[in-house]
Write a protein that holds these residues in place. Structure first.
Motif, PDB file in Angstrom:
ATOM      1  N   THR A 197       0.850  -1.187   0.000  1.00 36.46           N
ATOM      2  CA  THR A 197       0.000   0.000   0.000  1.00 36.46           C
ATOM      3  C   THR A 197       0.888   1.239   0.000  1.00 36.46           C
ATOM      4  OG1 THR A 197      -0.083   0.194   2.411  1.00 36.46           O
ATOM      5  CG2 THR A 197      -1.729  -1.249   1.358  1.00 36.46           C
ATOM      6  N   ASN A 198       0.291   2.391  -0.263  1.00 38.33           N
ATOM      7  CA  ASN A 198       1.062   3.635  -0.233  1.00 38.33           C
ATOM      8  C   ASN A 198       1.695   3.868   1.140  1.00 38.33           C
ATOM      9  OD1 ASN A 198       0.490   4.214  -2.888  1.00 38.33           O
ATOM     10  ND2 ASN A 198      -1.204   5.608  -2.437  1.00 38.33           N
ATOM     11  N   ILE A 199       0.952   3.553   2.192  1.00 39.66           N
ATOM     12  CA  ILE A 199       1.482   3.739   3.550  1.00 39.66           C
ATOM     13  C   ILE A 199       2.641   2.772   3.797  1.00 39.66           C
ATOM     14  CG2 ILE A 199       0.945   3.628   6.011  1.00 39.66           C
ATOM     15  CD1 ILE A 199      -0.260   6.018   4.534  1.00 39.66           C
ATOM     16  N   ASP A 200       2.523   1.541   3.299  1.00 39.81           N
ATOM     17  CA  ASP A 200       3.623   0.576   3.433  1.00 39.81           C
ATOM     18  C   ASP A 200       4.888   1.110   2.780  1.00 39.81           C
ATOM     19  OD1 ASP A 200       2.024  -1.269   4.739  1.00 39.81           O
ATOM     20  OD2 ASP A 200       1.481  -2.344   2.906  1.00 39.81           O
ATOM     21  N   VAL A 201       4.739   1.642   1.573  1.00 38.32           N
ATOM     22  CA  VAL A 201       5.894   2.182   0.844  1.00 38.32           C
ATOM     23  C   VAL A 201       6.535   3.319   1.637  1.00 38.32           C
ATOM     24  CG1 VAL A 201       6.620   3.432  -1.230  1.00 38.32           C
ATOM     25  CG2 VAL A 201       5.017   1.513  -1.423  1.00 38.32           C
ATOM     26  N   ILE A 202       5.709   4.216   2.143  1.00 38.46           N
ATOM     27  CA  ILE A 202       6.226   5.353   2.915  1.00 38.46           C
ATOM     28  C   ILE A 202       6.991   4.866   4.144  1.00 38.46           C
ATOM     29  CG2 ILE A 202       5.544   7.316   4.369  1.00 38.46           C
ATOM     30  CD1 ILE A 202       3.202   7.757   2.414  1.00 38.46           C
ATOM     31  N   ASP A 203       6.388   3.951   4.900  1.00 38.32           N
ATOM     32  CA  ASP A 203       7.019   3.479   6.133  1.00 38.32           C
ATOM     33  C   ASP A 203       8.343   2.771   5.852  1.00 38.32           C
ATOM     34  OD1 ASP A 203       4.937   4.505   7.569  1.00 38.32           O
ATOM     35  OD2 ASP A 203       3.893   2.595   7.837  1.00 38.32           O
ATOM     36  N   ARG A 204       8.381   1.984   4.795  1.00 33.12           N
ATOM     37  CA  ARG A 204       9.625   1.259   4.469  1.00 33.12           C
ATOM     38  C   ARG A 204      10.728   2.215   4.018  1.00 33.12           C
ATOM     39  NH1 ARG A 204       9.063  -4.616   2.253  1.00 33.12           N
ATOM     40  NH2 ARG A 204       7.221  -5.403   3.309  1.00 33.12           N
ATOM     41  N   TRP A 205      10.376   3.171   3.155  1.00 31.19           N
ATOM     42  CA  TRP A 205      11.398   4.086   2.652  1.00 31.19           C
ATOM     43  C   TRP A 205      11.901   5.018   3.746  1.00 31.19           C
ATOM     44  CZ3 TRP A 205      14.552   3.957  -1.182  1.00 31.19           C
ATOM     45  CH2 TRP A 205      15.264   5.101  -1.541  1.00 31.19           C
ATOM     46  N   LEU A 206      10.993   5.477   4.592  1.00 35.21           N
ATOM     47  CA  LEU A 206      11.392   6.429   5.623  1.00 35.21           C
ATOM     48  C   LEU A 206      12.119   5.777   6.800  1.00 35.21           C
ATOM     49  CD1 LEU A 206       8.342   8.869   5.676  1.00 35.21           C
ATOM     50  CD2 LEU A 206      10.503   9.040   4.422  1.00 35.21           C
ATOM     51  N   ALA A 207      12.239   4.455   6.777  1.00 38.61           N
ATOM     52  CA  ALA A 207      13.056   3.777   7.783  1.00 38.61           C
ATOM     53  C   ALA A 207      14.529   4.150   7.627  1.00 38.61           C
ATOM     54  CB  ALA A 207      12.887   2.265   7.662  1.00 38.61           C
ATOM     55  N   ILE A 210       5.788  10.806  -5.777  1.00 40.14           N
ATOM     56  CA  ILE A 210       6.891  10.507  -4.863  1.00 40.14           C
ATOM     57  C   ILE A 210       6.810   9.066  -4.371  1.00 40.14           C
ATOM     58  CG2 ILE A 210       7.876  11.040  -2.595  1.00 40.14           C
ATOM     59  CD1 ILE A 210       6.987  13.959  -3.059  1.00 40.14           C
ATOM     60  N   ILE A 211       5.612   8.648  -3.984  1.00 36.58           N
ATOM     61  CA  ILE A 211       5.427   7.294  -3.461  1.00 36.58           C
ATOM     62  C   ILE A 211       5.753   6.240  -4.521  1.00 36.58           C
ATOM     63  CG2 ILE A 211       3.697   5.648  -2.616  1.00 36.58           C
ATOM     64  CD1 ILE A 211       2.335   8.094  -1.250  1.00 36.58           C
ATOM     65  N   GLU A 212       5.330   6.492  -5.765  1.00 30.14           N
ATOM     66  CA  GLU A 212       5.617   5.527  -6.829  1.00 30.14           C
ATOM     67  C   GLU A 212       7.110   5.471  -7.143  1.00 30.14           C
ATOM     68  OE1 GLU A 212       3.605   3.168  -8.111  1.00 30.14           O
ATOM     69  OE2 GLU A 212       2.391   3.964  -6.460  1.00 30.14           O
ATOM     70  N   SER A 213       7.795   6.617  -7.021  1.00 32.03           N
ATOM     71  CA  SER A 213       9.250   6.607  -7.221  1.00 32.03           C
ATOM     72  C   SER A 213       9.920   5.814  -6.110  1.00 32.03           C
ATOM     73  CB  SER A 213       9.806   8.035  -7.268  1.00 32.03           C
ATOM     74  OG  SER A 213       9.751   8.665  -5.994  1.00 32.03           O
ATOM     75  N   TRP A 214       9.414   5.927  -4.884  1.00 27.59           N
ATOM     76  CA  TRP A 214       9.946   5.145  -3.763  1.00 27.59           C
ATOM     77  C   TRP A 214       9.666   3.660  -3.947  1.00 27.59           C
ATOM     78  CZ3 TRP A 214       8.175   8.608   0.980  1.00 27.59           C
ATOM     79  CH2 TRP A 214       8.964   9.768   0.984  1.00 27.59           C
ATOM     80  N   ARG A 215       8.482   3.343  -4.499  1.00 24.64           N
ATOM     81  CA  ARG A 215       8.144   1.936  -4.756  1.00 24.64           C
ATOM     82  C   ARG A 215       9.170   1.314  -5.719  1.00 24.64           C
ATOM     83  NH1 ARG A 215       3.201  -0.359  -4.034  1.00 24.64           N
ATOM     84  NH2 ARG A 215       2.200   1.705  -4.063  1.00 24.64           N
ATOM     85  N   GLU A 216       9.523   2.090  -6.763  1.00 24.97           N
ATOM     86  CA  GLU A 216      10.531   1.619  -7.714  1.00 24.97           C
ATOM     87  C   GLU A 216      11.885   1.436  -7.033  1.00 24.97           C
ATOM     88  OE1 GLU A 216      10.277   0.777 -10.979  1.00 24.97           O
ATOM     89  OE2 GLU A 216       8.102   0.966 -10.749  1.00 24.97           O
ATOM     90  N   ARG A 217      12.216   2.366  -6.159  1.00 27.66           N
ATOM     91  CA  ARG A 217      13.513   2.284  -5.470  1.00 27.66           C
ATOM     92  C   ARG A 217      13.574   1.092  -4.515  1.00 27.66           C
ATOM     93  NH1 ARG A 217      14.684   8.656  -3.867  1.00 27.66           N
ATOM     94  NH2 ARG A 217      14.768   9.449  -6.024  1.00 27.66           N
ATOM     95  N   LEU A 218      12.428   0.711  -3.951  1.00 26.81           N
ATOM     96  CA  LEU A 218      12.404  -0.422  -3.025  1.00 26.81           C
ATOM     97  C   LEU A 218      12.685  -1.750  -3.712  1.00 26.81           C
ATOM     98  CD1 LEU A 218       9.432   0.483  -0.647  1.00 26.81           C
ATOM     99  CD2 LEU A 218      11.875   0.445  -0.083  1.00 26.81           C
ATOM    100  N   MET A 219      12.675  -1.765  -5.036  1.00 30.98           N
ATOM    101  CA  MET A 219      13.093  -2.977  -5.750  1.00 30.98           C
ATOM    102  C   MET A 219      14.269  -2.675  -6.682  1.00 30.98           C
ATOM    103  SD  MET A 219       9.833  -3.612  -8.279  1.00 30.98           S
ATOM    104  CE  MET A 219       9.024  -2.254  -9.148  1.00 30.98           C
TER     105      MET A 219
END
Length: 316
Positions: A87-97, A125-134
Motif C-alpha cells: 500500500t502507499n502507507i507501506d511504501v512510505i514506512d519502508r522508505w522512511l526507515a 513521490i510514493i511511486e518513485s519510492w516503490r521503484e527504489r524499493l526494488m
C-alpha cells in the motif's frame, strides 16, 4: 569499458543478481590486517546486520552472501510482486526507515487535507519510492554508504572506502543462480579461511545450517527455498534446500579432491555435468552475465545489446 547500470540490472531480463563490493584502501574491510596488526573482525557484523535490515524494508530478497576480509558477495532477488502489493502507507514506512520525511509526505501520512496538485505530487513521490524499493542500485547504495561512514569514523579519516560502484552479474537461469549461490557460499572455503561451509562465519550457508539445527527451514532475512518450481508453489529459490546443501558440500569436497563421487541430485535437475558445474563455480566472476547460451541469446534484445561478456554454461 564501463556499462550503464540499466544494461546490467534489468527486471525484464532476470530478477536474480550476483553483486560484489571491494574495499579500495589497504586497510581491511573485515578480519585481521597483519600489516597494521589491527583487527577489523567486528565489521563483519556491521555488514551482516545492515544487509538483513535493508532486506526487511526493500522488496529485495537475499539468496546468499559471504563477507570476506576486503570484499563481500551477495546474491539478490528482486521481488516485483511484493513491491506492487504494498500500500502507499507501506511504501512510505519502508522508505522512511532510512530517510528523513518530506513535509508533504508527512502531511499525507497524517491524513491532512491536501489540494489536488499536492495529492498528485505525493503519489508521484510514493511511486518513485516503490521503484527504489526494488532497485539493486539503491539497495547497494544504502548498504555501502552506511558501512563507509562507519569505517571512516572508526579510522578517523575521510575519502573513498569502496572501489567505485559495485560489480553486478545478471543470473539468467536456474543453472546460473545455483552456481552463483554455491560460489558465494563457498568463498571462505576457496580462500582457505574455513575447511567446511559450516565453519564459514558470516555466510548465508552457515546461517541456513544453524537454522536447520533449530528445526527452522529458513533463517530470518534470507529468501526461502521453494522446491521444484510449479505454479502452485510459493515464491522462493527454485530448488529443494536439502538438494542445494548436498550440492554445496559435494562441490566443497570435490574442490579438495576428496569426498564422495556420488552425483548430487540437483545437478541432474539442472542438466549439468560435474565438470561443467565445477568449471562454472571456479570462473563465475568473469563478465556481467551468467547463463546458458540460449538464455544469453534470449535476453540480448531485451537489453538492447548485440553481445555480452560473461560465463556461458554449456548444455550437458
Amino acid at each position: 569499458m564501463t556499462k550503464a547500470r540499466a544494461s546490467l540490472v534489468n527486471l525484464a531480463a532476470t530478477p536474480y543478481y550476483h553483486c560484489v563490493s571491494r574495499c579500495v584502501r589497504r586497510s581491511f574491510l573485515c578480519g585481521y590486517d597483519a600489516q597494521s596488526q589491527k583487527s577489523y573482525e567486528h565489521r563483519r557484523a556491521w555488514i551482516e546486520t545492515r544487509l538483513l535490515t535493508l532486506a526487511k524494508a526493500f522488496c529485495i530478497d537475499i539468496c546468499a552472501y559471504a563477507i570476506m576480509s576486503n570484499h563481500y558477495h551477495v546474491v539478490l532477488h528482486i521481488n516485483a510482486k511484493a513491491a506492487q502489493s504494498l500500500t502507499n502507507i507501506d511504501v512510505i514506512d519502508r522508505w522512511l526507515a532510512f530517510h528523513q520525511t518530506p513535509v508533504l509526505i508527512q502531511r499525507f501520512r497524517q491524513g491532512e487535507s491536501l489540494s489536488k496538485s499536492e495529492y498528485k505530487a505525493c503519489c508521484r513521490i510514493i511511486e518513485s519510492w516503490r521503484e527504489r524499493l526494488m532497485s539493486v542500485s539503491w539497495f547497494m547504495k544504502l548498504l555501502n554508504q552506511y558501512i563507509s561512514a562507519q569505517a571512516n569514523r572508526e579510522d578517523q579519516c575521510t575519502g573513498h572506502f569502496w572501489e567505485g560502484r559495485f560489480k553486478s552479474q545478471a543470473l539468467l537461469d536456474d543453472k546460473a543462480l545455483a552456481a552463483a549461490m554455491a560460489y558465494v557460499d563457498l568463498n571462505p572455503v576457496r580462500a582457505g579461511i574455513a575447511k567446511q561451509p559450516k565453519h564459514s562465519n558470516y555466510t548465508s550457508i552457515k546461517k541456513r545450517l544453524e537454522s536447520l539445527e533449530q528445526n527452522k527451514a529458513t533463517p530470518a532475512g534470507l529468501f526461502a527455498f521453494a522446491g521444484n518450481p510449479r505454479k502452485s508453489m510459493p515464491d522462493g529459490i527454485p530448488f529443494r534446500l536439502m538438494d542445494y546443501l548436498a550440492l554445496v558440500e559435494w562441490t566443497c569436497y570435490k574442490g579438495q579432491d576428496a569426498g564422495s563421487n556420488q552425483r548430487p541430485p540437483l545437478l541432474t535437475q539442472l542438466n549439468m555435468s560435474s565438470e561443467t558445474w565445477l568449471a562454472t563455480c571456479d570462473h563465475l566472476e568473469c563478465g556481467n552475465v551468467v547463463g546458458s547460451l540460449s538464455s544469453i541469446q534470449a535476453v540480448l534484445p531485451t537489453l538492447g545489446l548485440k553481445r555480452m561478456t560473461g560465463v556461458m554454461i554449456p548444455n550437458r
